[in-house]
Design an enzyme around this catalytic site. Structure first.
Site, PDB file in Angstrom:
ATOM      1  NE  ARG A 174      -2.720   1.229   3.769  1.00 57.03           N
ATOM      2  CZ  ARG A 174      -3.675   1.399   4.520  1.00 57.03           C
ATOM      3  NH1 ARG A 174      -4.949   1.572   4.015  1.00 57.03           N
ATOM      4  NH2 ARG A 174      -3.485   0.941   5.864  1.00 57.03           N
ATOM      5  CG  ASP A 456      -3.992   2.131  10.792  1.00 55.62           C
ATOM      6  OD1 ASP A 456      -5.086   2.572  11.315  1.00 55.62           O
ATOM      7  OD2 ASP A 456      -4.168   1.469   9.725  1.00 55.62           O
TER       8      ASP A 456
END
Length: 537
Positions: A174, A456
């Site tokens: 990603r 996160d």
């Protein structure tokens, strides 16, 4: 000056752009080779103006939504795409079975544990789970390169060796979203796109090696807001494949539908990426964060404690059902959301309660037609696999499963959920999670264990967004107390005091205070945080 051969007029030639790397380290020299820099330079020259244009378009659409000049609807000018017959490209062999995927940052130890976990796919996260210090960014690329070649190793301070097993998860990367930049690489004194930097280096160093090993360059694409943004990625893919003499269609991309605007354009996004599309992913915190951001002017919506905004509330259920049906209609994988629980080594009761919730969540996803799901810890891989094995059996996916749907635009729009509300515990938890996460992010850590959950940037975003929204609209706690700036500041100072030993908590506190109390909503906390980030070299 030169003369135009057709008109005879004088042409003013633009000077050749200049590329500059602001920091050099031994690792950076190995990653930013002259050839790799030329590739990054070419990506920038061809696509930077379009990247800036889509960011301008985001701002225009946001303003129109706030002004009431437009509403979120399925696009009229793309009805032919939704009504016509087409399919995405068939899945490559190693992306056919994706029943359990594990995600995490790109430091060596965590990558090795994830790749060895027994999951079908590992998403190496250069975005929300990585604090983008120069050291993290460069070491991450070096680790990815070593993992592709099965050379990745790690020795702990205690002397424990970590190496890759013969059979590992399929690697998917990603990159950062379109809104982020890499300030250490400048072209004409402007930072290069973080998306192009992350994608370009991984692609340049590993595409041929991956193909030789029977795999390919696979990506997760974050934070897209429209099919036009997917079209830009598709053009980047074609350019990169041509530049590197790789057949078009070799790249595969799974798109995270983590903005509410993208939820209205799922089919169009798959269509734009058609020969490169692998699937769509349904997240939670980023998607809810996007809802608050897009509807921040709507005081008539009551966003409750975030833990009450589960995937089963009506507008979230509509979103996930639409995603599954859209993917299966077009032959793509539908990947479910994250289980962020980290098993406790000390408290079996915590594990018992949490694992029961994880099991219930994964059973629901498998039963609703998802082809796979996400976990954050290797110990959850067998838990998720068990639930998907029970539904899939020996089949690699369930793309043949369709859900009879009539989902309207109204079904996707957030609304007040009866029986929910805001508590002081919810306010304090949002302050705690946002503060602790941001302090760690500023210290160079992008994946942080908080209360047995691997958090996160998405968690910090939803936490600070709710605080901003509650204060802005004078929301009330269940006991009738109005959430005021004074209440927030009192609780923030109390939280800072409990973490005063952390080197970055004061800076994180100032940042959180600015984000929550500013009358203007900051699009992403990582934008001002990046300017504050201390270098880790």
């Amino acid at each position: 000056m030169q003369t135009d051969v057709n008109t005879g007029s004088q042409l003013t030639l633009k000077p050749t752009p200049v590329m500059k790397v602001r920091k050099t380290t031994p690792s950076a020299a190995g990653v930013l080779t002259p050839e790799a820099q030329r590739f990054l330079f070419s990506l920038h020259v061809h696509f930077e103006s379009r990247r800036k244009a889509i960011l301008r378009e985001r701002a225009i659409r946001d303003q129109k939504l706030r002004d009431g000049a437009m509403a979120l609807e399925f696009l009229q000018n793309t009805e032919k795409i939704r009504d016509s017959q087409w399919q995405v490209a068939p899945s490559p062999r190693d992306l056919t079975d994706r029943r359990t995927e594990i995600t995490g940052p790109v430091d060596a130890k965590m990558m090795i544990n994830a790749l060895n976990s027994g999951a079908k796919v590992f998403m190496a996260d250069l975005e929300d789970a990585t604090s983008p210090t120069w050291a993290n960014v460069i070491e991450g690329q070096a680790n990815l390169r070593a993992a592709v070649r099965r050379e990745l190793r790690h020795r702990s301070p205690e002397g424990k060796e970590y190496t890759l097993k013969p059979e590992i998860a399929t690697l998917v990367v990603r990159p950062r979203g379109w809104h982020l930049t890499e300030k250490h690489v400048l072209i004409d004194n402007e930072p290069i796109s973080g998306s192009l930097f992350d994608f370009g280096l991984y692609m340049f160093h590993n595409a041929h090696e991956l193909i030789a090993r029977g795999s390919g360059p696979y990506f997760y694409l974050p934070k897209l807001e429209s099919h036009i943004e997917a079209r830009l990625w598709n053009d980047v893919f074609n350019f990169a494949q041509d530049y590197l003499s790789i057949p078009r269609g070799t790249i595969r991309a799974t798109v995270l539908i983590e903005t509410i605007t993208a939820a209205f354009e799922m089919e169009e996004i798959l269509f734009e990426l058609k020969e490169h599309a692998a699937g769509l992913n349904a997240g939670r915190w980023d998607y809810l964060f996007s809802m608050i951001k897009k509807f921040r002017h709507r005081g008539d919506i009551n966003f409750p404690d975030r833990n009450e905004l589960t995937m089963t509330v009506p507008f979230m259920r509509a979103y996930t059902n639409l995603l599954v049906d859209t993917c299966h209609k077009r032959g793509a994988h539908a990947i479910g959301g994250m289980s962020a629980f980290i098993p406790s080594r000390r408290d079996p009761k915590v594990n018992e309660i949490a694992l029961a919730k994880v099991t219930e969540d994964k059973k629901r996803e498998a039963g609703e037609g998802f082809d796979g799901t996400w976990v954050a810890h290797p110990d959850l891989v067998p838990v998720a696999l068990k639930e998907f094995d029970a539904v899939l059996g020996t089949n690699p996916h369930q793309k043949d499963k369709r859900i009879p749907l009539e989902i309207s635009s109204r079904d996707l729009i957030p609304r007040t959920i009866e029986g929910t509300g805001i508590t002081m515990d919810g306010v304090r938890n949002n302050i705690h999670v946002a503060l602790v996460y941001m302090a760690n992010w500023l210290a160079g850590t992008g994946a942080v264990a908080i209360h047995n959950l691997m958090e996160d940037a998405a968690t910090a975003e939803i936490a600070r967004a709710e605080l901003w929204f509650w204060i802005r609209h004078r929301a009330k706690l269940r006991d009738g107390t109005v959430i005021t700036p004074q209440l927030f500041e009192r609780e923030l100072e109390r939280e800072i005091a409990t973490h005063k030993q952390h080197a970055h908590v004061q800076r994180a506190g100032r940042l959180l205070r600015d984000l929550v109390l500013d009358s203007n909503f900051t699009d992403f906390l990582t934008l001002p945080a990046y300017e504050m980030l201390e270098e880790q070299v």
